[in-house]
Design a protein around this motif. Structure first.
Motif, PDB file in Angstrom:
ATOM      1  N   LEU A  43      34.868  45.770  46.738  1.00 15.85           N
ATOM      2  CA  LEU A  43      33.788  44.786  46.648  1.00 15.85           C
ATOM      3  C   LEU A  43      34.304  43.386  46.970  1.00 15.85           C
ATOM      4  N   ALA A  44      35.535  43.108  46.573  1.00 18.05           N
ATOM      5  CA  ALA A  44      36.134  41.805  46.881  1.00 18.05           C
ATOM      6  C   ALA A  44      36.198  41.572  48.394  1.00 18.05           C
ATOM      7  N   LYS A  45      36.520  42.608  49.130  1.00 19.51           N
ATOM      8  CA  LYS A  45      36.588  42.485  50.591  1.00 19.51           C
ATOM      9  C   LYS A  45      35.214  42.182  51.179  1.00 19.51           C
ATOM     10  N   LYS A  46      34.179  42.785  50.610  1.00 18.19           N
ATOM     11  CA  LYS A  46      32.829  42.552  51.118  1.00 18.19           C
ATOM     12  C   LYS A  46      32.321  41.157  50.749  1.00 18.19           C
ATOM     13  N   LEU A  47      32.660  40.701  49.534  1.00 19.29           N
ATOM     14  CA  LEU A  47      32.154  39.415  49.065  1.00 19.29           C
ATOM     15  C   LEU A  47      33.015  38.239  49.524  1.00 19.29           C
ATOM     16  N   GLY A  48      34.259  38.509  49.891  1.00 13.46           N
ATOM     17  CA  GLY A  48      35.137  37.433  50.323  1.00 13.46           C
ATOM     18  C   GLY A  48      35.702  36.605  49.189  1.00 13.46           C
ATOM     19  N   LYS A  49      35.581  37.082  47.973  1.00 16.85           N
ATOM     20  CA  LYS A  49      36.124  36.416  46.786  1.00 16.85           C
ATOM     21  C   LYS A  49      36.777  37.470  45.893  1.00 16.85           C
ATOM     22  N   PRO A  50      37.744  37.065  45.040  1.00 21.85           N
ATOM     23  CA  PRO A  50      38.359  38.035  44.135  1.00 21.85           C
ATOM     24  C   PRO A  50      37.325  38.653  43.185  1.00 21.85           C
ATOM     25  N   VAL A  51      37.511  39.925  42.863  1.00 16.12           N
ATOM     26  CA  VAL A  51      36.680  40.628  41.884  1.00 16.12           C
ATOM     27  C   VAL A  51      37.625  41.212  40.845  1.00 16.12           C
ATOM     28  N   VAL A  52      37.485  40.768  39.596  1.00 22.54           N
ATOM     29  CA  VAL A  52      38.402  41.190  38.536  1.00 22.54           C
ATOM     30  C   VAL A  52      37.658  42.017  37.501  1.00 22.54           C
ATOM     31  N   VAL A  53      38.395  42.882  36.809  1.00 26.42           N
ATOM     32  CA  VAL A  53      37.834  43.714  35.748  1.00 26.42           C
ATOM     33  C   VAL A  53      38.253  43.137  34.404  1.00 26.42           C
ATOM     34  N   ASP A  54      37.276  42.931  33.532  1.00 22.53           N
ATOM     35  CA  ASP A  54      37.506  42.368  32.204  1.00 22.53           C
ATOM     36  C   ASP A  54      37.069  43.386  31.153  1.00 22.53           C
ATOM     37  N   ASN A  55      38.035  43.961  30.421  1.00 25.37           N
ATOM     38  CA  ASN A  55      37.733  44.952  29.383  1.00 25.37           C
ATOM     39  C   ASN A  55      37.428  44.253  28.070  1.00 25.37           C
ATOM     40  N   ARG A  56      36.199  44.433  27.575  1.00 25.69           N
ATOM     41  CA  ARG A  56      35.775  43.844  26.295  1.00 25.69           C
ATOM     42  C   ARG A  56      35.250  44.972  25.405  1.00 25.69           C
ATOM     43  N   ALA A  57      36.190  45.657  24.767  1.00 24.02           N
ATOM     44  CA  ALA A  57      35.847  46.849  23.994  1.00 24.02           C
ATOM     45  C   ALA A  57      35.262  46.489  22.635  1.00 24.02           C
ATOM     46  N   GLY A  58      34.329  47.323  22.178  1.00 23.47           N
ATOM     47  CA  GLY A  58      33.775  47.160  20.841  1.00 23.47           C
ATOM     48  C   GLY A  58      32.305  47.503  20.779  1.00 23.47           C
ATOM     49  N   ALA A  59      31.885  48.065  19.628  1.00 19.31           N
ATOM     50  CA  ALA A  59      30.474  48.381  19.359  1.00 19.31           C
ATOM     51  C   ALA A  59      29.881  49.283  20.440  1.00 19.31           C
ATOM     52  N   SER A  60      30.665  50.263  20.873  1.00 19.24           N
ATOM     53  CA  SER A  60      30.201  51.232  21.879  1.00 19.24           C
ATOM     54  C   SER A  60      29.619  50.553  23.108  1.00 19.24           C
ATOM     55  N   GLY A  61      30.333  49.559  23.603  1.00 19.57           N
ATOM     56  CA  GLY A  61      29.916  48.873  24.822  1.00 19.57           C
ATOM     57  C   GLY A  61      28.990  47.696  24.615  1.00 19.57           C
ATOM     58  N   SER A  62      28.456  47.526  23.400  1.00 17.95           N
ATOM     59  CA  SER A  62      27.458  46.483  23.164  1.00 17.95           C
ATOM     60  C   SER A  62      28.040  45.078  23.191  1.00 17.95           C
ATOM     61  N   LEU A  63      29.309  44.928  22.811  1.00 11.38           N
ATOM     62  CA  LEU A  63      29.930  43.600  22.867  1.00 11.38           C
ATOM     63  C   LEU A  63      29.979  43.091  24.305  1.00 11.38           C
ATOM     64  N   ALA A  64      30.359  43.968  25.211  1.00  9.20           N
ATOM     65  CA  ALA A  64      30.417  43.588  26.625  1.00  9.20           C
ATOM     66  C   ALA A  64      29.026  43.281  27.164  1.00  9.20           C
ATOM     67  N   ALA A  65      28.049  44.119  26.814  1.00 10.02           N
ATOM     68  CA  ALA A  65      26.682  43.892  27.290  1.00 10.02           C
ATOM     69  C   ALA A  65      26.143  42.562  26.777  1.00 10.02           C
ATOM     70  N   SER A  66      26.391  42.249  25.508  1.00 16.70           N
ATOM     71  CA  SER A  66      25.932  40.978  24.941  1.00 16.70           C
ATOM     72  C   SER A  66      26.573  39.803  25.655  1.00 16.70           C
ATOM     73  N   TYR A  67      27.838  39.940  25.982  1.00 13.46           N
ATOM     74  CA  TYR A  67      28.554  38.877  26.699  1.00 13.46           C
ATOM     75  C   TYR A  67      27.916  38.620  28.061  1.00 13.46           C
ATOM     76  N   VAL A  68      27.596  39.679  28.780  1.00 14.60           N
ATOM     77  CA  VAL A  68      27.002  39.520  30.104  1.00 14.60           C
ATOM     78  C   VAL A  68      25.594  38.946  30.000  1.00 14.60           C
ATOM     79  N   VAL A  69      24.826  39.401  29.011  1.00 14.76           N
ATOM     80  CA  VAL A  69      23.468  38.892  28.817  1.00 14.76           C
ATOM     81  C   VAL A  69      23.476  37.371  28.640  1.00 14.76           C
ATOM     82  N   LYS A  70      24.497  36.855  27.955  1.00 16.47           N
ATOM     83  CA  LYS A  70      24.591  35.416  27.683  1.00 16.47           C
ATOM     84  C   LYS A  70      25.225  34.641  28.839  1.00 16.47           C
TER      85      LYS A  70
END
Length: 337
Positions: A68-95
């Motif tokens: 995806l980074a090659k298509k977008l022309g910018k770096p694409v990084v993975v950020d692991n935010r574990a907790g609450a069966s995925g809900s912590l990460a979802a809440s972070y993205v929502v905000k």
């Protein structure tokens, strides 16, 4: 009369002016939308995964991120935010800002299960915009290499006759692995004790170390260890056998439980308010990546089924999954402990 006529004429002129302004604004917005997609992204893009490194969502995110980074022309990084069966990460993205720079690599639990099982700070259907579905993955029922059983039926029989039963890892409360465990326990009447982890990675580590007896893992996260002989694969959780592992039975077959069909899926989501042009571009780019022979063959080899869906089809898929798991929660009586 002249004053009334002038007033009416003025009112009509004002309405016309407003309409022209609105039309001009709409035209400007429509003209700007393609340009917005062309200039996106302006900086690094972050893919947020709600589980520890090494799980299925993490594996799929990392396969896609470089491409995806090659298509977008910018770096694409993975950020692991574990907790609450995925809900912590979802809440972070929502905000996060709705600019396409922060995306959720969403899985079954945080999108289609958690809303019916726990209090969460977001509404998946209202606060997140579906982008694309990357893969649908059967769960593999794995056990330590030195486990004293080699089939599902042998594990069930051992769990019934052993006073302490067997321990059963899950990648978190409310995840598909939790559902598969509870369904197997309910249908087989075996003595299984659930041990929740913060993702498949830590659970698989304890399977490798012999610290837990069984685990329903997404196949991509487990298949390399299985092929290397470091753990046993007893069955898959889907209704059909995995194409890449045709000799491995389904749980329905191995335990004689008709209708046993639990899978894990991985998709991409953005905060509500993200411009449609960005959503459309990401859908196109991600679908091109997962459709490429290299990625498709890799996913299929690891037991993941590739699905190329439009934005609208992805939204319909997640709604259907939510309805499915809402019914299962009621049927199995699953509650937070």
């Amino acid at each position: 009369m002249r004053h009334d006529a002038q007033s009416h004429a003025g009112a009509r002129a004002l309405k016309i002016a407003r309409r022209l302004a609105a039309a001009a604004g709409l035209a400007a917005l429509m003209a700007a939308t393609p340009a917005l997609a062309q200039t996106y992204p302006t900086r690094e893009v972050t893919l947020v995964v709600g589980y520890a490194a090494g799980g299925t969502g993490d594996v799929i995110a990392r396969v896609i991120s470089d491409r995806l980074a090659k298509k977008l022309g910018k770096p694409v990084v993975v950020d692991n935010r574990a907790g609450a069966s995925g809900s912590l990460a979802a809440s972070y993205v929502v905000k996060s800002a709705p600019d396409g720079q922060t995306l959720l690599v969403g899985q079954t639990a945080e999108i289609s299960i958690n809303p019916f099982l726990m209090k969460i700070a977001y509404d998946p259907q209202a606060d997140l915009l579906p982008i694309a579905l990357a893969a649908v993955v059967p769960l593999g029922l794995v056990a330590p290499e030195k486990a004293p059983f080699s089939t599902v039926q042998e594990a069930i029989e051992l769990a019934k006759k052993t006073p302490a039963g067997l321990t059963f890892a899950s990648s978190g409360i409310g995840t598909p692995s939790h559902f598969a465990t509870d369904m197997l326990k309910a249908k087989s009447k075996a003595n299984f004790t659930l041990v929740p982890y913060k993702g498949a990675g830590p659970a698989l580590n304890d399977i490798l170390g012999g610290h837990v007896d069984l685990f329903f893992s997404g196949l991509p996260a487990a298949v390399q260890n299985v092929r290397a002989g470091r753990m046993k694969l007893l069955a898959v959780s889907s209704a059909q056998r995995a194409a890449s592992l045709p000799n491995v039975p389904t749980v329905a077959e191995a335990a004689n439980i008709p209708g046993f069909d639990i899978t894990l899926w991985v998709g991409f989501f953005a905060p509500k308010g993200t411009p449609a042009a960005i959503i459309t571009r990401l859908n196109t780019d991600i679908n091109e990546i997962i459709s490429s022979p290299e990625v498709k063959e890799r996913f299929l080899a690891e037991g993941a089924d590739v699905h190329v869906l439009s934005v609208e089809q992805t939204a319909a898929f997640t709604r259907a999954e939510s309805a499915k798991y809402k019914g299962l929660i009621q049927e199995l009586g699953i509650k937070l402990e």
